[in-house]
Motif scaffolding. Structure first.
Motif, mmCIF file in Angstrom:
data_model
loop_
_atom_site.group_PDB
_atom_site.id
_atom_site.type_symbol
_atom_site.label_atom_id
_atom_site.label_comp_id
_atom_site.label_asym_id
_atom_site.label_seq_id
_atom_site.Cartn_x
_atom_site.Cartn_y
_atom_site.Cartn_z
ATOM 1 N N ILE A 55 0.867 -1.181 0.000
ATOM 2 C CA ILE A 55 0.000 0.000 0.000
ATOM 3 C C ILE A 55 0.899 1.224 0.000
ATOM 4 C CG2 ILE A 55 -1.778 1.301 1.228
ATOM 5 C CD1 ILE A 55 -2.504 -1.369 2.647
ATOM 6 N N SER A 56 0.797 2.019 -1.050
ATOM 7 C CA SER A 56 1.631 3.218 -1.151
ATOM 8 C C SER A 56 1.068 4.135 -2.231
ATOM 9 C CB SER A 56 3.069 2.842 -1.505
ATOM 10 O OG SER A 56 3.897 3.984 -1.566
ATOM 11 N N SER A 57 1.596 5.341 -2.263
ATOM 12 C CA SER A 57 1.260 6.257 -3.348
ATOM 13 C C SER A 57 2.210 6.053 -4.523
ATOM 14 C CB SER A 57 1.328 7.700 -2.862
ATOM 15 O OG SER A 57 2.639 7.990 -2.403
ATOM 16 N N ARG A 58 3.163 5.171 -4.363
ATOM 17 C CA ARG A 58 4.116 4.867 -5.432
ATOM 18 C C ARG A 58 4.119 3.379 -5.730
ATOM 19 N NH1 ARG A 58 8.841 2.288 -4.074
ATOM 20 N NH2 ARG A 58 9.340 2.196 -1.874
ATOM 21 N N SER A 59 4.615 3.042 -6.883
ATOM 22 C CA SER A 59 4.790 1.650 -7.263
ATOM 23 C C SER A 59 6.112 1.155 -6.677
ATOM 24 C CB SER A 59 4.829 1.551 -8.788
ATOM 25 O OG SER A 59 5.399 0.336 -9.181
ATOM 26 N N VAL A 89 -1.059 -8.617 -3.082
ATOM 27 C CA VAL A 89 -1.942 -7.591 -3.628
ATOM 28 C C VAL A 89 -1.179 -6.275 -3.597
ATOM 29 C CG1 VAL A 89 -4.100 -6.313 -3.326
ATOM 30 C CG2 VAL A 89 -4.005 -8.763 -2.798
ATOM 31 N N GLU A 90 -1.219 -5.587 -4.723
ATOM 32 C CA GLU A 90 -0.531 -4.294 -4.818
ATOM 33 C C GLU A 90 -1.563 -3.184 -4.960
ATOM 34 O OE1 GLU A 90 3.209 -4.491 -6.953
ATOM 35 O OE2 GLU A 90 2.591 -2.673 -8.007
ATOM 36 N N VAL A 91 -1.507 -2.227 -4.051
ATOM 37 C CA VAL A 91 -2.438 -1.102 -4.072
ATOM 38 C C VAL A 91 -1.624 0.183 -4.171
ATOM 39 C CG1 VAL A 91 -4.324 0.092 -2.911
ATOM 40 C CG2 VAL A 91 -4.027 -2.377 -2.575
ATOM 41 N N GLU A 117 -2.372 12.470 9.638
ATOM 42 C CA GLU A 117 -1.287 11.592 9.188
ATOM 43 C C GLU A 117 -1.782 10.219 8.746
ATOM 44 O OE1 GLU A 117 1.864 12.701 8.888
ATOM 45 O OE2 GLU A 117 1.056 14.639 9.549
ATOM 46 N N MET A 118 -3.052 9.946 8.940
ATOM 47 C CA MET A 118 -3.612 8.635 8.642
ATOM 48 C C MET A 118 -4.206 8.596 7.228
ATOM 49 S SD MET A 118 -2.873 7.374 11.517
ATOM 50 C CE MET A 118 -3.528 5.754 11.350
ATOM 51 N N LEU A 119 -4.392 7.384 6.735
ATOM 52 C CA LEU A 119 -5.117 7.219 5.489
ATOM 53 C C LEU A 119 -6.598 7.445 5.776
ATOM 54 C CD1 LEU A 119 -3.413 4.031 4.032
ATOM 55 C CD2 LEU A 119 -3.069 6.404 3.330
ATOM 56 N N GLY A 120 -7.260 8.144 4.892
ATOM 57 C CA GLY A 120 -8.672 8.449 5.078
ATOM 58 C C GLY A 120 -9.585 7.390 4.490
ATOM 59 N N PRO A 121 -10.884 7.624 4.595
ATOM 60 C CA PRO A 121 -11.878 6.666 4.098
ATOM 61 C C PRO A 121 -11.738 6.336 2.614
ATOM 62 C CG PRO A 121 -12.919 8.247 5.556
ATOM 63 C CD PRO A 121 -11.506 8.726 5.340
ATOM 64 N N LYS A 122 -11.366 7.315 1.778
ATOM 65 C CA LYS A 122 -11.226 7.028 0.346
ATOM 66 C C LYS A 122 -10.093 6.031 0.108
ATOM 67 C CE LYS A 122 -12.983 11.460 -1.310
ATOM 68 N NZ LYS A 122 -12.623 12.736 -1.936
ATOM 69 N N ALA A 123 -8.978 6.200 0.818
ATOM 70 C CA ALA A 123 -7.859 5.266 0.677
ATOM 71 C C ALA A 123 -8.264 3.878 1.170
ATOM 72 C CB ALA A 123 -6.647 5.776 1.444
ATOM 73 N N HIS A 124 -8.956 3.837 2.299
ATOM 74 C CA HIS A 124 -9.404 2.548 2.810
ATOM 75 C C HIS A 124 -10.365 1.861 1.843
ATOM 76 C CE1 HIS A 124 -7.661 3.907 6.631
ATOM 77 N NE2 HIS A 124 -7.536 2.611 6.863
ATOM 78 N N ALA A 128 -9.784 -1.789 0.254
ATOM 79 C CA ALA A 128 -10.820 -2.816 0.379
ATOM 80 C C ALA A 128 -11.221 -3.370 -0.983
ATOM 81 C CB ALA A 128 -12.033 -2.245 1.112
ATOM 82 N N ASP A 129 -11.362 -2.485 -1.977
ATOM 83 C CA ASP A 129 -11.731 -2.929 -3.328
ATOM 84 C C ASP A 129 -10.667 -3.861 -3.906
ATOM 85 O OD1 ASP A 129 -14.080 -1.479 -3.228
ATOM 86 O OD2 ASP A 129 -13.313 0.198 -4.431
ATOM 87 N N ALA A 130 -9.403 -3.563 -3.645
ATOM 88 C CA ALA A 130 -8.311 -4.401 -4.153
ATOM 89 C C ALA A 130 -8.232 -5.728 -3.418
ATOM 90 C CB ALA A 130 -6.989 -3.649 -4.052
ATOM 91 N N LEU A 131 -8.502 -5.714 -2.128
ATOM 92 C CA LEU A 131 -8.390 -6.929 -1.325
ATOM 93 C C LEU A 131 -9.595 -7.861 -1.445
ATOM 94 C CD1 LEU A 131 -6.790 -5.634 1.987
ATOM 95 C CD2 LEU A 131 -5.795 -7.256 0.367
ATOM 96 N N HIS A 132 -10.742 -7.303 -1.731
ATOM 97 C CA HIS A 132 -11.976 -8.107 -1.711
ATOM 98 C C HIS A 132 -11.899 -9.378 -2.544
ATOM 99 C CE1 HIS A 132 -16.085 -9.247 -2.873
ATOM 100 N NE2 HIS A 132 -16.289 -9.100 -1.580
ATOM 101 N N PRO A 133 -11.532 -9.326 -3.821
ATOM 102 C CA PRO A 133 -11.539 -10.567 -4.604
ATOM 103 C C PRO A 133 -10.510 -11.598 -4.102
ATOM 104 C CG PRO A 133 -10.705 -8.741 -5.932
ATOM 105 C CD PRO A 133 -11.198 -8.162 -4.648
ATOM 106 N N VAL A 134 -9.378 -11.108 -3.633
ATOM 107 C CA VAL A 134 -8.335 -12.033 -3.155
ATOM 108 C C VAL A 134 -8.761 -12.683 -1.855
ATOM 109 C CG1 VAL A 134 -5.940 -12.166 -2.341
ATOM 110 C CG2 VAL A 134 -6.503 -10.760 -4.314
ATOM 111 N N LEU A 135 -9.291 -11.878 -0.931
ATOM 112 C CA LEU A 135 -9.732 -12.440 0.343
ATOM 113 C C LEU A 135 -10.929 -13.363 0.160
ATOM 114 C CD1 LEU A 135 -9.328 -9.390 2.748
ATOM 115 C CD2 LEU A 135 -7.822 -11.375 2.464
ATOM 116 N N ALA A 136 -11.808 -13.038 -0.760
ATOM 117 C CA ALA A 136 -12.963 -13.908 -1.019
ATOM 118 C C ALA A 136 -12.501 -15.272 -1.516
ATOM 119 C CB ALA A 136 -13.890 -13.250 -2.032
ATOM 120 N N ALA A 137 -11.458 -15.294 -2.317
ATOM 121 C CA ALA A 137 -10.941 -16.563 -2.846
ATOM 122 C C ALA A 137 -10.164 -17.352 -1.792
ATOM 123 C CB ALA A 137 -10.054 -16.289 -4.052
#
Length: 139
Positions: A55-59, A89-91, A117-124, A128-137
């Motif tokens: 999880i980062s703002s960079r690759s 998972v890369e976000v 200093e924290m990640l806000g709701p949009k980042a979360h 969550a969108d990136a993790l959902h399919p992986v965690l579901a599997a």
């Protein structure tokens, strides 16, 4: 260098990099080796399935890491520990997710400095969108 003026590690590392890039590269290699060793140990201790998440703002491929977190982690380091995880998972957070992190966040006035200093709701939501399919599997 006089280290008495530094209260935070990131600030000190940024200054060390500016003062002497050649010597800093040696320090960065050592930090990387330590990170890999500790991550391998941690991942080996976990019983069950493991989802490794970037999880980062960079690759992790970006070579000019500057002060963006995680400062010293590279694609090569991730690939070294990736076999110890079930999934990866890369976000890469969007600018929209990082802008105005306080929008939609609930905090008291005394918590405001920490909240900024924290990640806000949009980042979360992006995470969550990136993790959902992986965690579901996996689950």
């Amino acid at each position: 260098m006089d280290f008495a003026d530094y209260h935070f590690t990131k600030h000190m590392l940024t200054e060390l990099r500016a003062q002497c890039p050649d010597r800093y590269s040696i320090l960065e290699q050592e930090l990387g080796a330590a990170w890999i060793a500790r991550m391998k140990t941690l991942l080996e201790l976990i019983t069950g399935r493991v989802v490794l998440v970037w999880i980062s703002s960079r690759s992790p491929d970006e070579t000019d890491r500057g002060t963006m977190d995680p400062m010293h982690v590279t694609r090569e380091m991730i690939e070294t520990i990736r076999p110890f995880a079930t999934e990866y998972v890369e976000v890469k957070l969007t600018a929209e997710a990082l802008d105005n992190p306080l929008d939609g966040m609930v905090y008291s006035p005394v918590e405001a400095p920490a909240a900024r200093e924290m990640l806000g709701p949009k980042a979360h939501a992006e995470i969550a969108d990136a993790l959902h399919p992986v965690l579901a599997a996996v689950l």
